[in-house]
Design a protein around this motif. Sequence first.
Motif, PDB file in Angstrom:
ATOM      1  N   ALA A   1      20.810   7.247   2.537  1.00  0.00           N
ATOM      2  CA  ALA A   1      19.741   6.624   3.549  1.00  0.00           C
ATOM      3  C   ALA A   1      19.761   8.255   4.754  1.00  0.00           C
ATOM      4  CB  ALA A   1      20.193   5.600   4.090  1.00  0.00           C
ATOM      5  N   HIS A   2      21.196   8.369   4.646  1.00  0.00           N
ATOM      6  CA  HIS A   2      20.866   9.031   6.164  1.00  0.00           C
ATOM      7  C   HIS A   2      19.659  11.393   6.271  1.00  0.00           C
ATOM      8  CE1 HIS A   2      25.234   8.073   7.517  1.00  0.00           C
ATOM      9  NE2 HIS A   2      23.773   7.233   8.682  1.00  0.00           N
ATOM     10  N   LEU A   3      19.894  11.264   4.368  1.00  0.00           N
ATOM     11  CA  LEU A   3      19.121  12.373   4.227  1.00  0.00           C
ATOM     12  C   LEU A   3      18.290  12.077   4.172  1.00  0.00           C
ATOM     13  CD1 LEU A   3      19.618  15.341   2.782  1.00  0.00           C
ATOM     14  CD2 LEU A   3      19.469  13.690   0.669  1.00  0.00           C
ATOM     15  N   LEU A   4      17.897  10.912   4.241  1.00  0.00           N
ATOM     16  CA  LEU A   4      15.947  10.323   4.395  1.00  0.00           C
ATOM     17  C   LEU A   4      15.629   9.648   4.914  1.00  0.00           C
ATOM     18  CD1 LEU A   4      15.967   9.334   0.072  1.00  0.00           C
ATOM     19  CD2 LEU A   4      15.039  11.382   0.545  1.00  0.00           C
ATOM     20  N   ALA A   5      15.840   9.723   6.152  1.00  0.00           N
ATOM     21  CA  ALA A   5      16.070   9.235   7.378  1.00  0.00           C
ATOM     22  C   ALA A   5      14.911   9.958   7.928  1.00  0.00           C
ATOM     23  CB  ALA A   5      17.081   9.065   8.424  1.00  0.00           C
ATOM     24  N   ALA A   6      14.341  10.941   7.766  1.00  0.00           N
ATOM     25  CA  ALA A   6      13.077  11.611   8.628  1.00  0.00           C
ATOM     26  C   ALA A   6      12.169  10.856   8.359  1.00  0.00           C
ATOM     27  CB  ALA A   6      13.693  13.028   8.574  1.00  0.00           C
TER      28      ALA A   6
ATOM     29  N   ALA B   1      14.135   0.510   0.436  1.00  0.00           N
ATOM     30  CA  ALA B   1      14.342   0.599   1.595  1.00  0.00           C
ATOM     31  C   ALA B   1      14.667   0.327   2.170  1.00  0.00           C
ATOM     32  CB  ALA B   1      13.393   1.612   2.217  1.00  0.00           C
ATOM     33  N   GLY B   2      14.579  -1.133   2.767  1.00  0.00           N
ATOM     34  CA  GLY B   2      14.475  -1.493   3.742  1.00  0.00           C
ATOM     35  C   GLY B   2      16.131  -2.758   3.711  1.00  0.00           C
ATOM     36  N   ILE B   3      15.964  -2.782   2.679  1.00  0.00           N
ATOM     37  CA  ILE B   3      18.022  -3.553   2.465  1.00  0.00           C
ATOM     38  C   ILE B   3      18.719  -2.133   3.011  1.00  0.00           C
ATOM     39  CG2 ILE B   3      18.962  -3.973   0.713  1.00  0.00           C
ATOM     40  CD1 ILE B   3      17.280  -5.300  -0.815  1.00  0.00           C
TER      41      ILE B   3
ATOM     42  N   ASP C   1       0.798  -0.674  -0.093  1.00  0.00           N
ATOM     43  CA  ASP C   1       0.068   0.016   0.260  1.00  0.00           C
ATOM     44  C   ASP C   1       0.931   1.293   0.253  1.00  0.00           C
ATOM     45  OD1 ASP C   1      -1.636   2.044   0.239  1.00  0.00           O
ATOM     46  OD2 ASP C   1      -2.857   1.428   2.475  1.00  0.00           O
ATOM     47  N   THR C   2       0.880   1.521  -0.928  1.00  0.00           N
ATOM     48  CA  THR C   2       1.806   3.083  -1.610  1.00  0.00           C
ATOM     49  C   THR C   2       1.435   4.187  -0.852  1.00  0.00           C
ATOM     50  OG1 THR C   2       0.756   3.703  -3.428  1.00  0.00           O
ATOM     51  CG2 THR C   2       3.165   1.959  -3.865  1.00  0.00           C
ATOM     52  N   GLY C   3       0.258   4.681  -0.565  1.00  0.00           N
ATOM     53  CA  GLY C   3       0.046   5.483   0.313  1.00  0.00           C
ATOM     54  C   GLY C   3       0.239   5.349   1.339  1.00  0.00           C
ATOM     55  N   SER C   4       0.306   4.266   1.930  1.00  0.00           N
ATOM     56  CA  SER C   4       0.977   4.385   3.877  1.00  0.00           C
ATOM     57  C   SER C   4       2.599   4.530   3.652  1.00  0.00           C
ATOM     58  CB  SER C   4       0.017   3.252   4.207  1.00  0.00           C
ATOM     59  OG  SER C   4       1.406   1.976   3.467  1.00  0.00           O
ATOM     60  N   VAL C   5       3.241   4.616   2.609  1.00  0.00           N
ATOM     61  CA  VAL C   5       4.528   5.182   3.350  1.00  0.00           C
ATOM     62  C   VAL C   5       5.335   6.473   3.322  1.00  0.00           C
ATOM     63  CG1 VAL C   5       6.873   5.233   1.631  1.00  0.00           C
ATOM     64  CG2 VAL C   5       5.154   3.379   1.610  1.00  0.00           C
ATOM     65  N   THR C   6       5.364   6.573   4.595  1.00  0.00           N
ATOM     66  CA  THR C   6       5.676   8.317   4.943  1.00  0.00           C
ATOM     67  C   THR C   6       7.425   8.088   5.409  1.00  0.00           C
ATOM     68  OG1 THR C   6       6.079   7.168   7.118  1.00  0.00           O
ATOM     69  CG2 THR C   6       3.509   7.747   6.989  1.00  0.00           C
ATOM     70  N   ASP C   7       8.001   7.107   4.975  1.00  0.00           N
ATOM     71  CA  ASP C   7       9.556   7.680   5.561  1.00  0.00           C
ATOM     72  C   ASP C   7      10.391   7.770   3.292  1.00  0.00           C
ATOM     73  OD1 ASP C   7      11.466   5.115   5.013  1.00  0.00           O
ATOM     74  OD2 ASP C   7       8.996   4.974   5.306  1.00  0.00           O
ATOM     75  N   GLY C   8      11.180   9.042   3.332  1.00  0.00           N
ATOM     76  CA  GLY C   8      11.802   9.613   2.851  1.00  0.00           C
ATOM     77  C   GLY C   8      12.057   8.614   1.340  1.00  0.00           C
ATOM     78  N   LEU C   9      13.438   7.351   2.504  1.00  0.00           N
ATOM     79  CA  LEU C   9      13.719   6.486   1.894  1.00  0.00           C
ATOM     80  C   LEU C   9      12.557   5.308   1.344  1.00  0.00           C
ATOM     81  CD1 LEU C   9      16.870   5.608   1.083  1.00  0.00           C
ATOM     82  CD2 LEU C   9      15.812   4.096   2.934  1.00  0.00           C
TER      83      LEU C   9
END
Length: 336
Positions: free
Chosen positions: A326-331, A266-268, A249-257
Amino acid sequence: MLAGRTVRLGAVDQVNVRVSRHPGVTLFSVLKDVFGGRAHGVPEPWRDTVRRAVPPRTVAAVGPMLASRTCWIPDRLALVDDLGASHMTSLEGELADTDPALLAEEVAAFHSPHPLPPEWRPLLDDPAAFLAAYRDLVGAAWTAFAPLWQQADALLGREVERIGLAAVTGGLDGLLAGLVSEVRYRDGVLHLPYPCPSHLADLGRRPLVLMPMASGYTASMYGADREDALWLGYAVPGLGRIAGRGGQDTGSVTDGLSLVLGPVRAGILRHLPGRPTVSELAHHLHIAVSTATYHCRQLEAAGLLRKDRQGRQVRLLPSERGTALAHLLAAPAPPG
């Protein structure tokens, strides 16, 4: 590199990337699947809806053109003459204003001096009748498909957000490597599935126009022969949400990565500092080893992952670029 089969982008962070929510490229993908026998993964209920809406006589007239496996088709017929169009009304207007004789001349000139492929013979034999039949087919198919296009609006909006975030955070390498498309990206080069002498080998100053398609799970189209842009159509992520198939469900993705790379990649990337093997990654992320292997290859091609062989084991590590991303998009990303 094979002439006509690759396009060099150069430094991807310098590429002028645009995104277009373009109904024409989606509809043409549907037409190729339903009436041309070219598999774009259009869900069967959608195929039936469009097939029932189109008069058989129009299919008989233009079906051979839609089934063509040649590398080129006039932009007017592919419904992509105006890459910035956001409403089907303007594209249908362009078809209505098309001069049949000039269209036939364009087709004949492209194939000259070689013999004309048989699928184009109906156009050259009677340009006016062919174009009239094609206009009827496009109009009937769009009337049937328009409600499905409207259902995809949220997915398309999310994809616009994902591309925008990747463009401003240096994540285009990962995004391009992860597109569901016959066009493959690796090390600043797009690899095209079909060679064509009219393809331009370098992006140059042209913008790269990304065109997510809400047509099928494996939809893929592109145009590499225009002087004003290089466009790439690909299956919009999350199509199964509106087509009755399960999945992320791409609509639930909230982190930038996750928004830029997708949840699996992103998990990898998040687990690479632990120097896992592919098997360890697969176990931790609850995915098949083959799936983990595929995504790791794509991350490696994008320069976000590197390998360290230790005897018989291959450990995976983030590259410097992967760590920075990963650091840039951690928020968390802002809500869409």
